[in-house]
Enzyme design. Structure first.
Site, PDB file in Angstrom:
ATOM      1  N   TYR A  68       3.314   9.741  -0.489  1.00 34.54           N
ATOM      2  CA  TYR A  68       4.417   9.185   0.314  1.00 34.54           C
ATOM      3  C   TYR A  68       5.774   9.380  -0.363  1.00 34.54           C
ATOM      4  CZ  TYR A  68       0.439   6.587   2.360  1.00 34.54           C
ATOM      5  OH  TYR A  68      -0.767   6.230   2.920  1.00 34.54           O
ATOM      6  N   ARG A 107      10.093  -6.892  12.922  1.00 35.34           N
ATOM      7  CA  ARG A 107       8.679  -6.523  13.043  1.00 35.34           C
ATOM      8  C   ARG A 107       7.908  -6.837  11.766  1.00 35.34           C
ATOM      9  NH1 ARG A 107       9.325  -0.578  15.785  1.00 35.34           N
ATOM     10  NH2 ARG A 107       9.535  -1.257  17.948  1.00 35.34           N
ATOM     11  N   LYS A 154       2.870  -0.919   8.773  1.00 32.30           N
ATOM     12  CA  LYS A 154       4.164  -0.431   8.260  1.00 32.30           C
ATOM     13  C   LYS A 154       5.260  -0.726   9.269  1.00 32.30           C
ATOM     14  CE  LYS A 154       7.420   2.955   8.763  1.00 32.30           C
ATOM     15  NZ  LYS A 154       8.096   3.370  10.023  1.00 32.30           N
ATOM     16  N   SER A 155       6.414  -1.144   8.795  1.00 29.29           N
ATOM     17  CA  SER A 155       7.591  -1.205   9.650  1.00 29.29           C
ATOM     18  C   SER A 155       8.837  -1.157   8.772  1.00 29.29           C
ATOM     19  CB  SER A 155       7.598  -2.487  10.494  1.00 29.29           C
ATOM     20  OG  SER A 155       8.759  -2.503  11.297  1.00 29.29           O
ATOM     21  N   VAL A 156       9.914  -0.620   9.332  1.00 33.17           N
ATOM     22  CA  VAL A 156      11.200  -0.721   8.629  1.00 33.17           C
ATOM     23  C   VAL A 156      12.093  -1.754   9.312  1.00 33.17           C
ATOM     24  CG1 VAL A 156      11.211   1.585   7.623  1.00 33.17           C
ATOM     25  CG2 VAL A 156      12.098   1.271   9.942  1.00 33.17           C
ATOM     26  N   ASP A 173       0.848  -1.193   0.000  1.00 29.79           N
ATOM     27  CA  ASP A 173       0.000   0.000   0.000  1.00 29.79           C
ATOM     28  C   ASP A 173       0.885   1.244   0.000  1.00 29.79           C
ATOM     29  OD1 ASP A 173      -2.971   0.987   0.620  1.00 29.79           O
ATOM     30  OD2 ASP A 173      -1.549   2.262   1.723  1.00 29.79           O
ATOM     31  N   LYS A 204      -2.499   5.979  -4.531  1.00 30.30           N
ATOM     32  CA  LYS A 204      -3.578   6.949  -4.249  1.00 30.30           C
ATOM     33  C   LYS A 204      -3.285   8.292  -4.910  1.00 30.30           C
ATOM     34  CE  LYS A 204      -3.585   4.776   0.303  1.00 30.30           C
ATOM     35  NZ  LYS A 204      -2.185   4.623   0.726  1.00 30.30           N
ATOM     36  N   SER A 247       7.173 -10.445  12.186  1.00 22.79           N
ATOM     37  CA  SER A 247       6.183 -10.848  13.207  1.00 22.79           C
ATOM     38  C   SER A 247       4.791 -10.296  12.863  1.00 22.79           C
ATOM     39  CB  SER A 247       6.632 -10.444  14.610  1.00 22.79           C
ATOM     40  OG  SER A 247       6.595  -9.055  14.745  1.00 22.79           O
ATOM     41  N   ASN A 248       4.733  -9.159  12.186  1.00 23.35           N
ATOM     42  CA  ASN A 248       3.414  -8.626  11.788  1.00 23.35           C
ATOM     43  C   ASN A 248       2.744  -9.519  10.741  1.00 23.35           C
ATOM     44  OD1 ASN A 248       3.879  -6.438  13.469  1.00 23.35           O
ATOM     45  ND2 ASN A 248       4.372  -5.007  11.819  1.00 23.35           N
TER      46      ASN A 248
END
Ligand SMILES: NC(=O)c1ccc[n+]([C@@H]2O[C@H](COP(=O)([O-])OP(=O)(O)OC[C@H]3O[C@@H](n4cnc5c(N)ncnc54)[C@H](OP(=O)(O)O)[C@@H]3O)[C@@H](O)[C@H]2O)c1
Length: 282
Positions: A51, A239, A233-235, A46, A76, A242-243
């Site tokens: 962004y 994470r 979102k993660s960098v 997404d 978008k 695990s997400n």
């Protein structure tokens, strides 16, 4: 490879219920983050023109060695481009940044009811063109309130496939979700973990401890069991991994209800109010 459920949209297309969001990932770091996510198994990204990192999304897919068709991409329309000709030009730029001749899903990012003479219907009509041309496989909206959706229903021929709105345990946004359920519009929950703000809530910590899961996994699982589409979102590679590990455990009804009871209504909102938001990025 992936056990991510798929949601069927009102136009007959299918979207992975769990994806990867890239808001606030630096343009320079986006390709690497997207590549990491794809290697872990995500197949839905997404992004948004706002962004500034659509190019990195396209690059990350190529770096992961995947075909374009293997990944579901949403982008978008930015707030400065609601006039029909501007929207057409902006969409070309999105496709060229992604190096793709289509997006899977294209959204009006914000309704901006106080700008453009309140006319988001003309903008929506241009997205209908993109869909007709096959350059947007699906079209939808983001941050639309029920009154805005009523107006699209009255003045256009296409029901949005999705409405991407703020939803998390402190802001359940039920009225807008229920509108979507009644009208066949899938809800995409943005800021699903409220950018981390819900993770040290004692109720969520208690449920996470009992399940042997992280607070983020429990909150994301709550969204999944409610049927919404999410893209945390993660960098951080740990994470990001695990997400994605949400499909080998389940929350029972009492856990779901306890998390839903954290809703603070309007005061739980962390982002702008769509009825008032009028920001045009420079
Ligand atoms: N349509 C819209 O108007 C709109 C608005 C906002 C967002 N979105 C979309 O929704 C996506 C997700 O929303 P979001 O980025 O605002 O917020 P989010 O996914 O709720 O949270 C992201 C934040 O939480 C941290 N985080 C991620 N996983 C974590 C974990 N397992 N444990 C602890 N902290 C964790 C991240 O930090 P690290 O990166 O350091 O891990 C980041 O600061 C966006 O990327 C974007 O695609 C859309």
């Amino acid at each position: 490879m992936s056990n991510v459920p798929v949601t069927e949209l009102n136009d007959g297309t299918r979207i992975p219920q769990l994806g990867f969001g890239v808001f606030q990932i630096e343009p320079d770091g986006t390709a690497a983050a997207v590549q990491t996510a794809l290697e872990i198994g995500y197949r839905h990204i997404d992004t948004a023109e706002m962004y500034g990192n659509e190019k990195g999304v396209g690059q990350g897919i190529r770096d992961a060695g995947l075909d374009r068709a293997d990944v579901y991409i949403t982008s978008k329309l930015n707030n400065g481009f609601h006039e029909p000709d501007d929207a057409r030009r902006a969409f070309e730029k999105t496709l060229s940044a992604l190096e793709s001749d289509y997006v899977d899903l294209f959204l009006i990012h914000w309704p901006l009811p106080t700008l453009y003479g309140g006319d988001f219907v003309s903008t929506w009509n241009v997205l209908e063109e993109f869909a007709k041309e096959g350059r947007a496989r699906s079209i939808g909206v983001s941050n639309f309130q029920p009154a805005h959706l009523d107006r699209l229903a009255a003045e256009s021929a296409t029901v949005p496939a999705v409405n991407q709105i703020e939803v998390h345990p402190y802001f359940a946004n039920e009225e807008v979700r229920e509108y979507g359920q009644r009208h066949g519009i899938a809800t995409e929950a943005w800021s699903p973990i409220a950018q981390g703000k819900v993770l040290d809530d004692p109720v969520i910590e208690r449920i996470a401890d009992a399940a042997g899961r992280s607070p983020a996994q429990v909150v994301l699982r709550w969204h999944i069991q409610r049927g919404d589409i999410v893209f945390p979102k993660s960098v951080s590679p740990d994470r990001i991994r695990s997400n994605f590990a949400l499909f080998d455990f389940e929350l029972d009804n009492s856990d779901l209800d306890a998390i839903s009871a954290l809703d603070q209504g309007e005061s739980g909102r962390t982002g702008p109010n769509p009825d008032k938001f009028d920001y045009i990025p420079k």
